[in-house]
Enzyme design. Sequence first.
Site, mmCIF file in Angstrom:
data_model
loop_
_atom_site.group_PDB
_atom_site.id
_atom_site.type_symbol
_atom_site.label_atom_id
_atom_site.label_comp_id
_atom_site.label_asym_id
_atom_site.label_seq_id
_atom_site.Cartn_x
_atom_site.Cartn_y
_atom_site.Cartn_z
ATOM 1 N N MET A 102 0.840 -1.200 0.000
ATOM 2 C CA MET A 102 0.000 0.000 0.000
ATOM 3 C C MET A 102 0.873 1.248 0.000
ATOM 4 S SD MET A 102 -2.896 -1.112 2.808
ATOM 5 C CE MET A 102 -1.677 -1.555 4.054
ATOM 6 N N ILE A 159 2.112 -5.257 8.148
ATOM 7 C CA ILE A 159 3.535 -4.937 8.254
ATOM 8 C C ILE A 159 3.745 -3.437 8.093
ATOM 9 C CG2 ILE A 159 5.830 -5.357 7.280
ATOM 10 C CD1 ILE A 159 4.773 -8.010 6.206
ATOM 11 N N GLY A 189 1.379 4.146 4.526
ATOM 12 C CA GLY A 189 2.248 3.287 3.741
ATOM 13 C C GLY A 189 2.647 2.013 4.452
ATOM 14 N N SER A 190 2.426 0.843 3.830
ATOM 15 C CA SER A 190 2.685 -0.410 4.520
ATOM 16 C C SER A 190 2.396 -1.584 3.587
ATOM 17 C CB SER A 190 1.808 -0.503 5.768
ATOM 18 O OG SER A 190 0.489 -0.084 5.469
ATOM 19 N N ARG A 191 2.260 -2.783 4.183
ATOM 20 C CA ARG A 191 2.036 -3.989 3.381
ATOM 21 C C ARG A 191 1.272 -5.022 4.200
ATOM 22 N NH1 ARG A 191 7.366 -7.290 1.961
ATOM 23 N NH2 ARG A 191 6.574 -9.360 2.501
#
Length: 232
Positions: A102, A159, A189-191
Site C-alpha cells: 500500500m 507490516i 504506507g505499509s504492506r
Amino acid sequence: MHIIASIRNVLVPVHRAGYPFIAAFFGASIVLGFLWQPLFWLGLILTLWCAYFFRDPERVTPVADHLVISPADGRVSLVGHVTPPVELGLGNEPVLRVSVFMTVFDCHVNRAPMRGRIARIIYREGQFKNAELDKASEVNERNSVVIETPKGEIGVVQIAGLIARRIICWSQQEDRIEAGERFGLIRFGSRLDIYLPGDVRARVAEGQSAYAGETVIAEYGENLKSWPARRD
C-alpha cells in the site's frame, strides 16, 4: 447520473481513526496562514490529502467459502510459496503467500480475506524498512492475525513500512469475522501478507492492483489450475 457516481467515488466516508490527524493538519494550516498566507493553502491541500488517505469506501465482497479476498488496497508485490513466520503457528512447510503493498495514496483500511474465528493475534516489534522488500516480513514491526476459516487456519500480517509508524487492529481474539469485514488499518504506507496453507491457487499476479474486500486473490479447491497472466 455519471457525475453523481463520480462524486460518490471521491466523497466517501472518512474513518474515525483519521479525525485527529485531519484536525491537526487543519489547525497547523491556520497557524501557518498567519505567518504567510500561501502556507495556509499548502496546509489545506495536505489536509485534504489526509482526509483522502483515511477514506473508508463501501465494498461489494464476493461471498463464498472457497474464495480468498484481498485484505488491502494496493499493488500485488509478491506471489509465491514460503515458510510462514513461526509466530503464526501454521507449520514449517511452504504455503502460498500473497503480499499487497500500500502506498500513501491507497485506502489503508484492512479487511478480512475469509470468514471465520480469530484464533490468535500476535504483535512483534521491529524495524521500519521499505515494506516492498521481501525481508520486511521478518524484520519489520508487524501484527499477525490468524483466522480459523472453513478451509483451515490462515494468517494475515499487517507490516509497517518506511513511513508507517502505527498498526491498528480493533478486532480481538475469539471474535467472529466475515469476509470483507474491517479489522484494522495501518497509517501512511505499509504492506499486508496473506499466508494460505492447503489446496489453494493464486488468482492474482505480481504487479496487479487489488482492492480490499473485492478482489479475489486466491481460490481453494482440488485440481485447480493456475491462471496465466501477461503485461501489455
